[in-house]
Design an enzyme around this catalytic site. Structure first.
Site, mmCIF file in Angstrom:
data_model
loop_
_atom_site.group_PDB
_atom_site.id
_atom_site.type_symbol
_atom_site.label_atom_id
_atom_site.label_comp_id
_atom_site.label_asym_id
_atom_site.label_seq_id
_atom_site.Cartn_x
_atom_site.Cartn_y
_atom_site.Cartn_z
ATOM 1 N N HIS A 478 0.837 -1.204 0.000
ATOM 2 C CA HIS A 478 0.000 0.000 0.000
ATOM 3 C C HIS A 478 0.872 1.254 0.000
ATOM 4 O O HIS A 478 0.672 2.164 -0.817
ATOM 5 C CB HIS A 478 -0.907 -0.014 1.229
ATOM 6 C CG HIS A 478 -1.750 1.203 1.407
ATOM 7 N ND1 HIS A 478 -3.091 1.234 1.088
ATOM 8 C CD2 HIS A 478 -1.455 2.454 1.860
ATOM 9 C CE1 HIS A 478 -3.576 2.449 1.334
ATOM 10 N NE2 HIS A 478 -2.593 3.210 1.808
ATOM 11 N N GLU A 479 1.841 1.307 0.918
ATOM 12 C CA GLU A 479 2.683 2.503 1.006
ATOM 13 C C GLU A 479 3.576 2.655 -0.227
ATOM 14 O O GLU A 479 3.817 3.772 -0.685
ATOM 15 C CB GLU A 479 3.525 2.473 2.286
ATOM 16 C CG GLU A 479 2.717 2.522 3.577
ATOM 17 C CD GLU A 479 1.786 3.730 3.672
ATOM 18 O OE1 GLU A 479 2.044 4.767 3.025
ATOM 19 O OE2 GLU A 479 0.781 3.638 4.397
ATOM 20 N N HIS A 482 1.670 4.471 -2.795
ATOM 21 C CA HIS A 482 1.750 5.929 -2.681
ATOM 22 C C HIS A 482 3.059 6.433 -3.291
ATOM 23 O O HIS A 482 3.100 7.468 -3.960
ATOM 24 C CB HIS A 482 1.695 6.356 -1.206
ATOM 25 C CG HIS A 482 0.336 6.279 -0.586
ATOM 26 N ND1 HIS A 482 -0.787 6.832 -1.167
ATOM 27 C CD2 HIS A 482 -0.082 5.719 0.586
ATOM 28 C CE1 HIS A 482 -1.836 6.619 -0.386
ATOM 29 N NE2 HIS A 482 -1.432 5.948 0.679
ATOM 30 N N GLU A 507 -6.298 7.807 -1.070
ATOM 31 C CA GLU A 507 -6.000 6.424 -0.699
ATOM 32 C C GLU A 507 -6.398 5.419 -1.778
ATOM 33 O O GLU A 507 -5.923 4.279 -1.768
ATOM 34 C CB GLU A 507 -6.716 6.061 0.613
ATOM 35 C CG GLU A 507 -6.270 6.863 1.825
ATOM 36 C CD GLU A 507 -4.806 6.661 2.179
ATOM 37 O OE1 GLU A 507 -4.242 5.607 1.845
ATOM 38 O OE2 GLU A 507 -4.219 7.579 2.792
ATOM 39 N N TYR A 649 -10.800 6.917 3.898
ATOM 40 C CA TYR A 649 -10.289 5.548 3.805
ATOM 41 C C TYR A 649 -11.383 4.589 3.339
ATOM 42 O O TYR A 649 -11.113 3.628 2.616
ATOM 43 C CB TYR A 649 -9.731 5.092 5.158
ATOM 44 C CG TYR A 649 -8.311 5.544 5.398
ATOM 45 C CD1 TYR A 649 -7.236 4.876 4.814
ATOM 46 C CD2 TYR A 649 -8.036 6.650 6.188
ATOM 47 C CE1 TYR A 649 -5.933 5.294 5.024
ATOM 48 C CE2 TYR A 649 -6.733 7.069 6.411
ATOM 49 C CZ TYR A 649 -5.684 6.391 5.820
ATOM 50 O OH TYR A 649 -4.391 6.812 6.021
#
Length: 714
Positions: A478-479, A482, A507, A649
């Site tokens: 997930h990170e 980004h 997100e 989120y």
């Protein structure tokens, strides 16, 4: 070493050579330059002569240049091991924020911006991103106080803005520097991983025979999940909920001041002010969405609790109540017993470094990228000082140069940094930080971005590498998502670069990529048993496992099936937890009156809402009232930009699920669609309306159908 082709990126990486003194000096220099620009434009340009080119553009260009320095100046507070440098970073952030507040409240500058807006807001010759910049700039001045008549009210608004900035900085500093924990006898940690317990600090003197367990994730989560001693879990849970109590009053002051500021601007509450510019537009849209989801999820949550209670009764003979400190333990136990999910065995297939390599390979195939790790010699060659250590902030940091592959033109993309392990004073969660954004220089050349992942995974030992649980694999992916968004964005201005989108969309791109971690073929591709990482680890595995046959390199089919089968186990409870955060956020930011928020007890509200929404018992079920903990004091999101926005989120999940089901579910590694996604969604950043971005990619309006279907609520 990097290949010859990739040894010479067209742009050197940023330097991390600041001292406390140089930070202060650089901050003063940056702000002085901007101040002079504002004064010069006001002096040289009359409102009737004001245009995009002589007012908006010079400020945007200066913002671009400032961002190359200011992002790094603020970054030290999250990662530096030097407390004096962290303090200097915090002081600089405060100074920069105060300057920004003064700047956006300059009426003489606003008169020029307003003149441009009136002349050119409908100018068809103005490029789309330029028009968006003009609109955002104009509205920014109004939202920052220039919609209030000059006088005491505007002065009060400015005072509030400065104090809110200060509160945010202090709150986050307190979180980063939190160093609490508890002493336990090893016997009190029965069931927790042996590797964890042996690695903990040993007590001396009055704590002889005990170990020190911190509240950092690599200590906290394994004990919550595996420790069989309910009293230990209870004690740890309460202590963790009461860390950072110096933030309690800061949080309360922030919500009161936000409400006052919103009312000064003419809004009924802070939520209305914040949501106006997001995709949802109104608090009612958010409240209706959260309320509908709560209604749909509540029955499932109660059913899940009943099953978990059965498990607790089988273990303890007593399941009258199911506590907050029970949940991670029995959730983990259910996964092991009913779904044969052996977390320790699964983690053996996810060594941190090989998992990262596998993730980067997925991004290479999907988006047409190439990641080149830069070792010490490579860093020496590209550092503008000739010293490779000057372009990283800590010896543990990994640096990659990122390139387009041949199909995308072989061009340079930017720099990716990975800072993966906990240390004192470091940011305590997992997040992506932009170090320098991309934009188009004044001469038409491209400025390339640099982005950093800051995480807190356990450190490797001589006998085992850092091993990830599957949920940590999802977090890391997930990170990294980004980070990819940050790297491949191609906007004219830094203002719109990468993840600089509205909060209820930001997100979605990373949430969509989480689906790859639940796809059997990709789980297999990401996996690599740690005994295959090095001969030393193979020997250590042999000694600890006492098995004759070494496991295969990749995760076997039955283990993959056990992972995939658990995706939605206790899903209602997980999402009810997210709803608690989102509804608490909205509750404190849309009070019926200012008096109501002044009187509001944030701790009692946080705890009572958690009990009502999550359906899990806390100390209030033991007759201790609702003032037993202060979770809001550790809720960094609500002070760090997600205020009246945490619902994002969940709402982003609607968009991410729609995108995955519509485009990628059939073939997650479809490179053609991956590149279309890169160019249609990720490249745009915040340079156009996010709903337009979604519609362009989907070919239609987004739908909630896939989201509710995925949750089993259709």
């Amino acid at each position: 070493m990097a290949s010859a082709k990739h040894k010479k990126p067209p742009q050197a990486p940023p330097l991390f050579t600041h001292t406390p003194e140089s930070l202060a000096k650089d901050t003063n220099s940056i702000l002085k330059r901007n101040q002079e620009l504002q004064d010069r434009i006001v002096k040289d340009v009359k409102p009737e002569e004001a245009s995009f080119d002589n007012v908006i553009l010079p400020f945007a260009r200066d913002d671009d240049q400032m961002s190359l320095e200011t992002h790094i100046i603020g970054f030290y507070s999250a990662v530096s091991t030097d407390s004096k440098l962290r303090d200097a970073s915090v002081a600089a952030e405060k100074q920069m924020d105060e300057f920004a507040i003064d700047s956006v409240m300059r009426e003489d500058v606003f008169k020029l911006v307003d003149a441009v807006y009136k002349k050119q807001k409908d100018d068809k010759d103005l490029e789309a991103e330029n028009r968006r910049l003009l609109e955002k700039d104009h509205k920014g001045y109004i939202r920052n106080g220039l919609g209030i008549s000059a006088g005491p009210k505007r002065d009060r608004f400015k005072e509030i803005k400065k104090r809110l900035s200060e509160l945010s900085i202090i709150f986050q500093k307190n979180l980063n520097e939190e160093s609490g924990g508890l002493w336990f006898k090893p016997g009190e940690l029965e069931g927790a991983p042996a590797d964890l317990i042996t690695g903990l600090k040993k007590g001396e003197g009055e704590h002889e025979g005990k170990v020190w367990l911190t509240f950092k994730y690599p200590d906290l989560f394994p004990v919550q999940k595996y420790c069989r001693n309910a009293e230990t879990r209870h004690k740890l849970f309460l202590a963790n909920e009461n860390k950072c109590n110096n933030n309690i009053e800061l949080f309360k002051e922030a919500i009161v001041l936000r409400d006052e500021a919103a009312r000064l601007l003419g809004y009924p509450d802070h939520a209305t002010f914040r949501i106006e510019d997001k995709m949802a537009k109104t608090p009612k849209t958010v409240d209706d969405f959260l309320g509908d989801l709560r209604k749909r999820l509540a029955p499932g949550g109660l059913k899940e609790i009943e099953k978990l209670k059965e498990l607790k009764e089988a273990e303890t003979g007593d399941a009258e109540q199911y506590f907050l400190w029970d949940h991670r333990f029995y959730d983990t136990l259910m996964l092991e017993r009913d779904y044969q999910l052996d977390q320790e065995k699964i983690s053996e297939y996810f060594p941190l470094q090989s998992s990262i390599d596998g993730m980067l390979k997925i991004f290479e195939e999907l988006f047409g990228l190439a990641f080149v790790k830069l070792e010490a010699e490579d860093r020496n060659a590209i550092s503008s000082t000739g010293k490779g250590d000057d372009i990283i902030w800590h010896p543990d940091v990994h640096l990659f140069s990122v390139w387009d592959d041949e199909g995308e033109g072989n061009g340079f993309v930017g720099y990716l940094y990975l800072d993966l392990h906990p240390r004192d004073g470091k940011y305590g969660h997992a997040a992506n930080f932009n170090l320098s954004p991309g934009f188009i220089n004044e001469n038409g050349t491209r400025r390339y971005p640099a982005t950093a992942l800051v995480c807190n995974f356990s450190k490797p030992t001589p006998k085992k590498p850092s091993l990830l649980k599957h949920d940590e694999v999802v977090t890391l992916f997930h990170e990294l998502g980004h980070g990819i968004h940050d790297l491949v964005s191609r906007t004219i201005y830094s203002r719109f670069h990468g993840t600089s989108t509205v909060r209820d969309f930001v997100e979605a791109p990373s949430q969509m990529l989480e689906n790859w971690c639940w796809t059997p073929s990709q789980i297999r591709a990401l996996s690599k048993h740690y005994s295959h990482v090095s001969p030393e680890y193979a020997t250590a595995w042999q000694e600890s496992a006492k098995e004759e046959k070494q496991p295969g390199e990749h995760m076997p089919e039955e283990l993959i099936k056990s992972v995939v089968s658990t995706r939605h186990v206790n899903d209602a409870l997980f999402n009810l937890r997210q709803l608690h955060f989102g509804i608490f956020d909205m509750t404190v930011h849309e009070p019926k009156s200012h008096e109501a928020v002044v009187k509001l007890d944030a701790s009692a509200t946080y705890n009572s809402l958690r009990h009502e929404i999550s359906k899990l018992d806390g100390p209030e079920a033991l007759g201790q009232g609702n003032d037993w903990g202060h979770g809001q004091a550790t809720f960094g999101h609500l002070i760090g930009g997600y205020d009246a926005g945490y619902y994002g989120y969940l709402s982003s999940q609607v968009y991410s699920t729609d995108m995955f089901y519509s485009v990628f579910k059939k073939d997650p590694m479809d490179g053609k669609e991956g590149r279309r996604y890169r160019h249609t969604v990720l490249e745009k950043g915040g340079s156009q309306d996010e709903m337009d971005t979604l519609k362009q990619f989907l070919g239609r309006e987004p739908s909630t159908e896939a989201f509710y279907k995925e949750l089993g609520l259709a």
